[in-house]
Design a protein around this motif. Sequence first.
Motif, PDB file in Angstrom:
ATOM      1  N   ILE A 140       0.840  -1.203   0.000  1.00 25.90           N
ATOM      2  CA  ILE A 140       0.000   0.000   0.000  1.00 25.90           C
ATOM      3  C   ILE A 140       0.873   1.249   0.000  1.00 25.90           C
ATOM      4  CG2 ILE A 140      -1.737   1.273   1.350  1.00 25.90           C
ATOM      5  CD1 ILE A 140      -2.428  -1.725   2.396  1.00 25.90           C
ATOM      6  N   GLU A 141       1.927   1.238   0.815  1.00 24.40           N
ATOM      7  CA  GLU A 141       2.820   2.392   0.853  1.00 24.40           C
ATOM      8  C   GLU A 141       3.508   2.606  -0.494  1.00 24.40           C
ATOM      9  OE1 GLU A 141       5.322   1.534   4.227  1.00 24.40           O
ATOM     10  OE2 GLU A 141       4.095   2.843   5.507  1.00 24.40           O
ATOM     11  N   ALA A 142       3.807   1.515  -1.204  1.00 25.53           N
ATOM     12  CA  ALA A 142       4.434   1.654  -2.528  1.00 25.53           C
ATOM     13  C   ALA A 142       3.496   2.370  -3.495  1.00 25.53           C
ATOM     14  CB  ALA A 142       4.822   0.276  -3.068  1.00 25.53           C
ATOM     15  N   ALA A 143       2.201   2.050  -3.426  1.00 22.68           N
ATOM     16  CA  ALA A 143       1.231   2.729  -4.292  1.00 22.68           C
ATOM     17  C   ALA A 143       1.132   4.210  -3.934  1.00 22.68           C
ATOM     18  CB  ALA A 143      -0.136   2.062  -4.174  1.00 22.68           C
ATOM     19  N   LEU A 144       1.090   4.529  -2.642  1.00 19.16           N
ATOM     20  CA  LEU A 144       1.032   5.928  -2.229  1.00 19.16           C
ATOM     21  C   LEU A 144       2.301   6.680  -2.637  1.00 19.16           C
ATOM     22  CD1 LEU A 144      -0.520   5.635   1.360  1.00 19.16           C
ATOM     23  CD2 LEU A 144      -1.686   6.153  -0.788  1.00 19.16           C
ATOM     24  N   ASP A 145       3.449   6.040  -2.479  1.00 18.21           N
ATOM     25  CA  ASP A 145       4.711   6.666  -2.901  1.00 18.21           C
ATOM     26  C   ASP A 145       4.695   6.958  -4.400  1.00 18.21           C
ATOM     27  OD1 ASP A 145       5.643   6.513  -0.319  1.00 18.21           O
ATOM     28  OD2 ASP A 145       6.935   4.771  -0.669  1.00 18.21           O
ATOM     29  N   HIS A 146       4.172   6.020  -5.167  1.00 18.69           N
ATOM     30  CA  HIS A 146       4.113   6.204  -6.620  1.00 18.69           C
ATOM     31  C   HIS A 146       3.265   7.423  -6.974  1.00 18.69           C
ATOM     32  CE1 HIS A 146       3.823   5.242 -10.897  1.00 18.69           C
ATOM     33  NE2 HIS A 146       2.519   5.471 -10.788  1.00 18.69           N
ATOM     34  N   VAL A 147       2.133   7.583  -6.303  1.00 19.95           N
ATOM     35  CA  VAL A 147       1.275   8.736  -6.574  1.00 19.95           C
ATOM     36  C   VAL A 147       2.039  10.032  -6.310  1.00 19.95           C
ATOM     37  CG1 VAL A 147      -0.803   9.974  -5.809  1.00 19.95           C
ATOM     38  CG2 VAL A 147      -0.878   7.491  -6.157  1.00 19.95           C
ATOM     39  N   ARG A 148       2.698  10.124  -5.168  1.00 20.85           N
ATOM     40  CA  ARG A 148       3.412  11.348  -4.818  1.00 20.85           C
ATOM     41  C   ARG A 148       4.562  11.636  -5.764  1.00 20.85           C
ATOM     42  NH1 ARG A 148       4.197   9.127   0.036  1.00 20.85           N
ATOM     43  NH2 ARG A 148       6.428   9.503  -0.238  1.00 20.85           N
ATOM     44  N   GLN A 149       5.273  10.595  -6.165  1.00 19.68           N
ATOM     45  CA  GLN A 149       6.486  10.776  -6.953  1.00 19.68           C
ATOM     46  C   GLN A 149       6.214  10.950  -8.448  1.00 19.68           C
ATOM     47  OE1 GLN A 149       8.658   7.237  -5.878  1.00 19.68           O
ATOM     48  NE2 GLN A 149       8.884   7.894  -3.735  1.00 19.68           N
ATOM     49  N   SER A 150       5.056  10.457  -8.917  1.00 20.02           N
ATOM     50  CA  SER A 150       4.812  10.421 -10.362  1.00 20.02           C
ATOM     51  C   SER A 150       3.735  11.380 -10.826  1.00 20.02           C
ATOM     52  CB  SER A 150       4.424   8.994 -10.786  1.00 20.02           C
ATOM     53  OG  SER A 150       5.434   8.065 -10.422  1.00 20.02           O
ATOM     54  N   HIS A 151       2.971  11.970  -9.913  1.00 20.18           N
ATOM     55  CA  HIS A 151       1.833  12.796 -10.328  1.00 20.18           C
ATOM     56  C   HIS A 151       1.791  14.102  -9.543  1.00 20.18           C
ATOM     57  CE1 HIS A 151       0.200   9.545 -12.749  1.00 20.18           C
ATOM     58  NE2 HIS A 151       0.445   8.731 -11.740  1.00 20.18           N
ATOM     59  N   THR A 152       1.304  15.125 -10.228  1.00 22.02           N
ATOM     60  CA  THR A 152       1.046  16.407  -9.580  1.00 22.02           C
ATOM     61  C   THR A 152      -0.435  16.751  -9.633  1.00 22.02           C
ATOM     62  OG1 THR A 152       1.522  17.558 -11.664  1.00 22.02           O
ATOM     63  CG2 THR A 152       3.335  17.307 -10.094  1.00 22.02           C
ATOM     64  N   GLY A 153      -1.177  16.092 -10.522  1.00 19.71           N
ATOM     65  CA  GLY A 153      -2.614  16.292 -10.624  1.00 19.71           C
ATOM     66  C   GLY A 153      -3.367  15.209  -9.885  1.00 19.71           C
ATOM     67  N   ASP A 154      -4.649  15.085 -10.178  1.00 23.84           N
ATOM     68  CA  ASP A 154      -5.505  14.177  -9.424  1.00 23.84           C
ATOM     69  C   ASP A 154      -5.395  12.739  -9.910  1.00 23.84           C
ATOM     70  OD1 ASP A 154      -6.235  16.500  -8.211  1.00 23.84           O
ATOM     71  OD2 ASP A 154      -8.252  16.587  -9.066  1.00 23.84           O
ATOM     72  N   VAL A 155      -5.538  11.805  -8.978  1.00 24.86           N
ATOM     73  CA  VAL A 155      -5.402  10.368  -9.231  1.00 24.86           C
ATOM     74  C   VAL A 155      -6.550   9.657  -8.537  1.00 24.86           C
ATOM     75  CG1 VAL A 155      -3.922   8.331  -8.929  1.00 24.86           C
ATOM     76  CG2 VAL A 155      -2.883  10.580  -9.362  1.00 24.86           C
ATOM     77  N   MET A 156      -7.018   8.547  -9.131  1.00 24.75           N
ATOM     78  CA  MET A 156      -8.028   7.713  -8.488  1.00 24.75           C
ATOM     79  C   MET A 156      -7.461   6.319  -8.240  1.00 24.75           C
ATOM     80  SD  MET A 156     -11.887   6.603  -9.758  1.00 24.75           S
ATOM     81  CE  MET A 156     -12.511   8.275  -9.616  1.00 24.75           C
ATOM     82  N   ILE A 157      -7.718   5.789  -7.060  1.00 24.56           N
ATOM     83  CA  ILE A 157      -7.398   4.405  -6.719  1.00 24.56           C
ATOM     84  C   ILE A 157      -8.702   3.685  -6.404  1.00 24.56           C
ATOM     85  CG2 ILE A 157      -6.475   2.941  -4.871  1.00 24.56           C
ATOM     86  CD1 ILE A 157      -4.008   4.676  -4.788  1.00 24.56           C
ATOM     87  N   VAL A 158      -8.920   2.529  -7.029  1.00 26.58           N
ATOM     88  CA  VAL A 158     -10.063   1.668  -6.716  1.00 26.58           C
ATOM     89  C   VAL A 158      -9.520   0.440  -6.007  1.00 26.58           C
ATOM     90  CG1 VAL A 158     -12.032   0.381  -7.624  1.00 26.58           C
ATOM     91  CG2 VAL A 158     -11.316   2.513  -8.742  1.00 26.58           C
ATOM     92  N   SER A 159      -9.964   0.209  -4.784  1.00 29.10           N
ATOM     93  CA  SER A 159      -9.393  -0.856  -3.971  1.00 29.10           C
ATOM     94  C   SER A 159     -10.451  -1.409  -3.033  1.00 29.10           C
ATOM     95  CB  SER A 159      -8.169  -0.314  -3.209  1.00 29.10           C
ATOM     96  OG  SER A 159      -7.517  -1.320  -2.467  1.00 29.10           O
ATOM     97  N   SER A 160     -10.034  -1.810  -1.841  1.00 31.87           N
ATOM     98  CA  SER A 160     -10.902  -2.457  -0.859  1.00 31.87           C
ATOM     99  C   SER A 160     -10.738  -1.782   0.495  1.00 31.87           C
ATOM    100  CB  SER A 160     -10.558  -3.942  -0.743  1.00 31.87           C
ATOM    101  OG  SER A 160     -10.877  -4.636  -1.927  1.00 31.87           O
ATOM    102  N   GLY A 161     -11.593  -2.196   1.441  1.00 33.30           N
ATOM    103  CA  GLY A 161     -11.593  -1.572   2.745  1.00 33.30           C
ATOM    104  C   GLY A 161     -10.285  -1.719   3.499  1.00 33.30           C
ATOM    105  N   GLY A 162      -9.657  -2.888   3.414  1.00 31.83           N
ATOM    106  CA  GLY A 162      -8.398  -3.100   4.125  1.00 31.83           C
ATOM    107  C   GLY A 162      -7.290  -2.169   3.671  1.00 31.83           C
ATOM    108  N   PRO A 163      -6.971  -2.133   2.370  1.00 30.45           N
ATOM    109  CA  PRO A 163      -5.940  -1.205   1.911  1.00 30.45           C
ATOM    110  C   PRO A 163      -6.277   0.265   2.150  1.00 30.45           C
ATOM    111  CG  PRO A 163      -6.260  -2.950   0.304  1.00 30.45           C
ATOM    112  CD  PRO A 163      -7.352  -3.103   1.325  1.00 30.45           C
ATOM    113  N   ILE A 164      -7.546   0.653   1.948  1.00 34.70           N
ATOM    114  CA  ILE A 164      -7.894   2.068   2.131  1.00 34.70           C
ATOM    115  C   ILE A 164      -7.773   2.458   3.595  1.00 34.70           C
ATOM    116  CG2 ILE A 164      -9.769   3.754   1.978  1.00 34.70           C
ATOM    117  CD1 ILE A 164     -10.694   2.238  -0.566  1.00 34.70           C
TER     118      ILE A 164
END
Length: 224
Positions: A140-164
């Motif tokens: 989960i942290e790897a996905a969040l890191d990717h968002v911060r490092q690769s994007h400056t605009g808006d991003v959507m993640i579709v997942s489940s209750g545990g990861p969110i």
Amino acid sequence: MGTLYLVRHGQASFGADDYDQLSPLGRQQAVRLGEYLRPKLQDKPIEAVMMGSLKRHRQTWEGIAEGAGLPHTPAVWPGLNEYDSHALIESIHPEPLAKPDTPELYRHHFRLLRDALQAWMAGRTQPRGMPSYADFVGGIEAALDHVRQSHTGDVMIVSSGGPISTAVGRVLGTPPETTIELNLRIRNTALTEFVFNPKRHMLLTYNTLPHLDSDAHKDWVTFA
């Protein structure tokens, strides 16, 4: 700063042989969320979509995309997949369980799940076929890191209750056990929002259902 939209999947098939399928209502919830987001995303389009590899994640994204008219091809991140509730419960209760088709059996199922999550998080059990809790959090942290490092605009993640809920817990710095309570209260197609910059994520909203906030949709609110 960008906005990260985290969407829990629509209602799945709890109690069925294959939970990993949206119910007809789950599909409607996803389309309705897309319809609600459509004007917002037309004014400020999202840059990218990420999702887990489960069927209910893909089906939820397809409903959102239909409702919002989005053309994106999501990047699939297995680290955004849910834990295996059956393996968790089996790790502390190896005897077969009756199908949870009554209120009491439903409550019993989730009492066992809460106990099993606590044992897994503390390292007292290693459920069959599952990563360690540290590795689950790492995905989960790897996905969040990717968002911060690769994007400056808006991003959507579709997942489940545990990861969110885990993502929320990491951002807020809560004990792992707190994420259990967050997880067991998150609703289907609930929207959680972070704002982010290259250094960090910050919680903006959690577990909201603005797309179902009307008398016409009051019976569409579900948890499983």
